[in-house]
Design an enzyme around this catalytic site. Structure first.
Site, PDB file in Angstrom:
ATOM      1  N   LYS A  22       0.870  -1.111   0.007  1.00 22.30           N
ATOM      2  CA  LYS A  22      -0.171  -0.355   0.302  1.00 22.30           C
ATOM      3  C   LYS A  22       0.948   1.076  -0.354  1.00 22.30           C
ATOM      4  O   LYS A  22       0.701   1.882  -0.592  1.00 22.30           O
ATOM      5  CB  LYS A  22      -1.061   0.124   1.502  1.00 22.30           C
ATOM      6  CG  LYS A  22      -1.738   0.784   1.382  1.00 22.30           C
ATOM      7  CD  LYS A  22      -2.398   1.302   2.831  1.00 22.30           C
ATOM      8  CE  LYS A  22      -1.697   1.757   4.424  1.00 22.30           C
ATOM      9  NZ  LYS A  22      -1.314   3.032   4.631  1.00 22.30           N
ATOM     10  N   ASN A  23       1.594   1.318   1.166  1.00 22.59           N
ATOM     11  CA  ASN A  23       2.456   2.157   1.471  1.00 22.59           C
ATOM     12  C   ASN A  23       3.894   2.782   0.096  1.00 22.59           C
ATOM     13  O   ASN A  23       4.037   3.688  -0.514  1.00 22.59           O
ATOM     14  CB  ASN A  23       3.249   2.668   2.474  1.00 22.59           C
ATOM     15  CG  ASN A  23       2.029   2.208   3.946  1.00 22.59           C
ATOM     16  OD1 ASN A  23       1.477   3.033   3.268  1.00 22.59           O
ATOM     17  ND2 ASN A  23       2.715   2.495   4.908  1.00 22.59           N
ATOM     18  N   ARG A  93      -4.023  10.586   3.796  1.00 21.08           N
ATOM     19  CA  ARG A  93      -3.653  11.701   4.500  1.00 21.08           C
ATOM     20  C   ARG A  93      -2.579  12.001   2.832  1.00 21.08           C
ATOM     21  O   ARG A  93      -2.088  12.367   2.757  1.00 21.08           O
ATOM     22  CB  ARG A  93      -2.759  11.881   5.236  1.00 21.08           C
ATOM     23  CG  ARG A  93      -3.642  11.771   6.433  1.00 21.08           C
ATOM     24  CD  ARG A  93      -2.607  12.077   8.013  1.00 21.08           C
ATOM     25  NE  ARG A  93      -1.397  12.139   7.477  1.00 21.08           N
ATOM     26  CZ  ARG A  93      -2.140  14.509   8.058  1.00 21.08           C
ATOM     27  NH1 ARG A  93      -3.026  14.023   8.573  1.00 21.08           N
ATOM     28  NH2 ARG A  93      -0.405  14.965   8.398  1.00 21.08           N
ATOM     29  N   CYS A 117      -5.815  13.650  12.693  1.00 15.27           N
ATOM     30  CA  CYS A 117      -4.895  12.109  12.179  1.00 15.27           C
ATOM     31  C   CYS A 117      -5.180  11.696  13.617  1.00 15.27           C
ATOM     32  O   CYS A 117      -4.824  11.778  14.673  1.00 15.27           O
ATOM     33  CB  CYS A 117      -3.706  12.008  11.940  1.00 15.27           C
ATOM     34  SG  CYS A 117      -3.751  10.065  11.403  1.00 15.27           S
ATOM     35  N   ARG A 122       0.459  14.836  12.687  1.00 17.21           N
ATOM     36  CA  ARG A 122       1.490  14.160  11.370  1.00 17.21           C
ATOM     37  C   ARG A 122       1.411  15.968  10.695  1.00 17.21           C
ATOM     38  O   ARG A 122       0.630  16.379   9.914  1.00 17.21           O
ATOM     39  CB  ARG A 122       0.160  13.739  11.117  1.00 17.21           C
ATOM     40  CG  ARG A 122       0.291  12.016  11.705  1.00 17.21           C
ATOM     41  CD  ARG A 122      -0.406  11.555  10.987  1.00 17.21           C
ATOM     42  NE  ARG A 122       0.401  10.399   9.857  1.00 17.21           N
ATOM     43  CZ  ARG A 122       0.281   9.887   9.134  1.00 17.21           C
ATOM     44  NH1 ARG A 122      -1.084   8.873   9.298  1.00 17.21           N
ATOM     45  NH2 ARG A 122       0.882   9.278   8.236  1.00 17.21           N
ATOM     46  N   ASP A 307       4.843   0.850  12.122  1.00 19.96           N
ATOM     47  CA  ASP A 307       3.548   0.274  11.681  1.00 19.96           C
ATOM     48  C   ASP A 307       3.717  -1.093  11.673  1.00 19.96           C
ATOM     49  O   ASP A 307       2.791  -2.196  11.753  1.00 19.96           O
ATOM     50  CB  ASP A 307       3.872   0.172   9.753  1.00 19.96           C
ATOM     51  CG  ASP A 307       3.021   1.414   9.150  1.00 19.96           C
ATOM     52  OD1 ASP A 307       2.859   2.514  10.272  1.00 19.96           O
ATOM     53  OD2 ASP A 307       3.319   1.923   8.487  1.00 19.96           O
ATOM     54  N   ILE A 329       7.408   7.922  16.601  1.00 18.71           N
ATOM     55  CA  ILE A 329       7.370   8.331  15.707  1.00 18.71           C
ATOM     56  C   ILE A 329       6.270   8.933  15.920  1.00 18.71           C
ATOM     57  O   ILE A 329       6.054  10.336  15.407  1.00 18.71           O
ATOM     58  CB  ILE A 329       7.611   7.141  14.140  1.00 18.71           C
ATOM     59  CG1 ILE A 329       8.893   6.481  14.291  1.00 18.71           C
ATOM     60  CG2 ILE A 329       7.032   8.175  13.007  1.00 18.71           C
ATOM     61  CD1 ILE A 329       9.478   6.926  13.986  1.00 18.71           C
ATOM     62  N   ARG A 400      -8.231  -0.289   4.960  1.00 20.58           N
ATOM     63  CA  ARG A 400      -7.157   0.484   4.073  1.00 20.58           C
ATOM     64  C   ARG A 400      -5.797   0.042   3.667  1.00 20.58           C
ATOM     65  O   ARG A 400      -5.613   0.469   3.300  1.00 20.58           O
ATOM     66  CB  ARG A 400      -7.306   2.028   4.938  1.00 20.58           C
ATOM     67  CG  ARG A 400      -8.692   2.447   5.139  1.00 20.58           C
ATOM     68  CD  ARG A 400      -8.696   3.658   6.302  1.00 20.58           C
ATOM     69  NE  ARG A 400      -7.795   4.473   5.261  1.00 20.58           N
ATOM     70  CZ  ARG A 400      -7.680   5.536   5.945  1.00 20.58           C
ATOM     71  NH1 ARG A 400      -8.169   5.968   7.121  1.00 20.58           N
ATOM     72  NH2 ARG A 400      -6.190   6.753   5.332  1.00 20.58           N
TER      73      ARG A 400
END
Ligand code: EPZ
Length: 420
Positions: A22-23, A93, A117, A122, A307, A329, A400
């Protein structure tokens, strides 16, 4: 609203194909705006966020064709507007990633500021600062970012104050069509940045150093069409490996890129997993044993990924021993803790960035609620271990980022149903 019903207590066993990342897909789709010629993106995952990005490209006037194998062809030769509206950016985003390509190619862009978020504030200050260094005039009003560079962007040295994945991606894409050379310093080194750089080079860009903290981009006048296969999703892969370890199972993942999972594989080994690793596959075997608790600290790549923090916390929740988990993070990425404690975990929070997990040998089913994407997958892992049937509400978060999660878990022997 869909929910997942999971009856825990079954070890996961079997073989699973990992989907495209996805990213990586999201910035790559934004990058198709850099050329007038058709671009074919292969191995895109079938996910809500990918559909949102495709919808955004369509709103801008790009023609998008998706075949039955989910190869996405984009042709952005005839855009009808240069504005990414609030309605789309607020739902995802990563929509903000069209800013760099639009201003580089068309000399102007208007993109809604992403709103708040769940996992943290962010900000996008590094994206905007970098574009200004490349010569764009940037202003913010009425909730929108306006970027103008009527005579084109100009290559320059950009030093990012912190390591940002999206900031690096936006500026890397912008610099492709700038006049002269850009050096992005303190750049993110995530594998998705490498994939994006390779993709841009197939379209005629001249990017080097991607995967290191200094990326050099020699601007070109024009980019052309091309074809790119998206890398394997390292977070999806890591999530299934952790799920198998938590349930004391054994699985084989195929179509995976083991090199991108170094920190996670090391922690799994410390937890007691026996790993066998090939070029594009990973086998994990817990030999029926309970995992051992492992300390985790999230940092930018190649460190342990934020993640995968929530998923590893689920493993630690049922592991032997006590572990400390530090999240560096995002400032609000422990929302799964209260939900896991509802399942009988024993996790204490110390401020926003530290959790201490006392492993218990049994979790018990309870109704829980998903709060963001990775928190949701951690609840799935906890539910796979818990005694009884857990109902996880608000699983649109999971859709998602995880392609057909219930089918993939069923394939591994999990008792998982989607219910409404
Ligand atoms: C990407 O988000 C990922 N999203 C996230 O994955 C991931 O958690 C994150 O990188 C970190 O690895 C995509 O790739 C689409 P950042 P991104 O800019 O780019 C601060 C998931 O679950 N920051 O690297 O938005 C920021 O607030 C998602 O798949 C600034 O201060 O993350 C954060 O604290 C969630 N100013 C830190 O940097 C800026 O201008 C890292 O954010 C930009 C970021």
């Amino acid at each position: 609203m869909d929910k997942l019903s999971i009856t825990g207590g079954r070890a996961l066993h079997g073989r699973l194909r990992v989907s495209g990342a996805k990213n990586s897909t999201l910035p790559i789709l934004a990058g198709t705006l850099l050329t007038d010629e058709p671009v074919l993106v292969r191995n895109a995952p079938h996910l809500h966020d990918v559909t949102t990005m495709i919808e955004l490209l369509g709103t801008l006037g790009a023609q998008v064709v998706i075949d039955e194998k989910l190869n996405v062809e984009v042709c952005a030769n005839n855009l009808t507007q240069l504005c990414a509206p609030y309605e789309l950016v607020k739902t995802m985003r990563a929509s903000f990633l069209v800013l760099g390509p639009l201003v580089a190619k068309h000399g102007k862009a208007q993109v809604s500021l992403p709103g708040g978020c769940a996992i943290g504030s962010r900000p996008v200050d590094q994206h905007l600062k970098g574009l200004e260094v490349l010569g764009a005039k940037v202003s913010v009003s009425d909730g929108y970012v306006y970027a103008d560079a009527p005579d084109g962007l100009i290559g320059a040295d950009v030093y990012m104050d912190l390591v940002t994945v999206g900031g690096t991606e936006n500026l890397m894409m912008a610099a492709c069509l700038a006049r002269g050379t850009t050096r992005l310093q303190n750049a993110a080194r995530e594998p998705e940045i490498v994939d994006l750089g390779n993709f841009l080079n197939t379209l005629g860009a001249r990017v080097t150093g991607h995967g290191t903290s200094t990326i050099e981009i020699q601007g070109v006048e024009k980019m052309h069409g091309g074809e790119h296969r998206v890398m394997a999703d390292r977070v999806e892969a890591g999530t299934y490996l952790i799920a198998a370890a938590a349930t004391r199972g054994s699985i084989k993942l195929v179509d995976v890129e083991p090199d991108t999972l170094g920190a996670v594989l090391e922690k799994l080994q410390q937890a007691g997993a026996i790993l066998t690793i090939g070029d594009d596959w990973i086998e994990l075997d817990m030999q029926g044993k309970r995992p051992r608790a492992v300390d985790i600290e999230t940092t930018p790549y190649p460190g342990f990924p934020t993640d995968m923090q929530a998923q590893f916390m689920a493993l630690n929740a049922i592991a032997e021993g006590t572990s400390a988990i530090r999240e560096n993070i995002f400032e609000n990425r422990f929302m799964h803790v209260q939900e896991m404690n509802r399942l009988g975990a024993d996790i204490e929070l110390h401020g926003h960035s530290m959790a201490v997990v006392h492993g218990t040998d049994q979790l018990r089913a309870a109704p829980v609620m998903a709060t963001d994407l990775r928190a949701s997958s951690s609840l799935v892992i906890a539910a796979l271990v818990a005694q009884g049937t857990t109902i996880i509400d608000r699983i649109y978060h999971i859709d998602r980022g995880y392609e057909t999660i219930e089918e993939k878990l069923q394939q591994l022997g999990g008792s998982v149903q989607r219910v409404s």
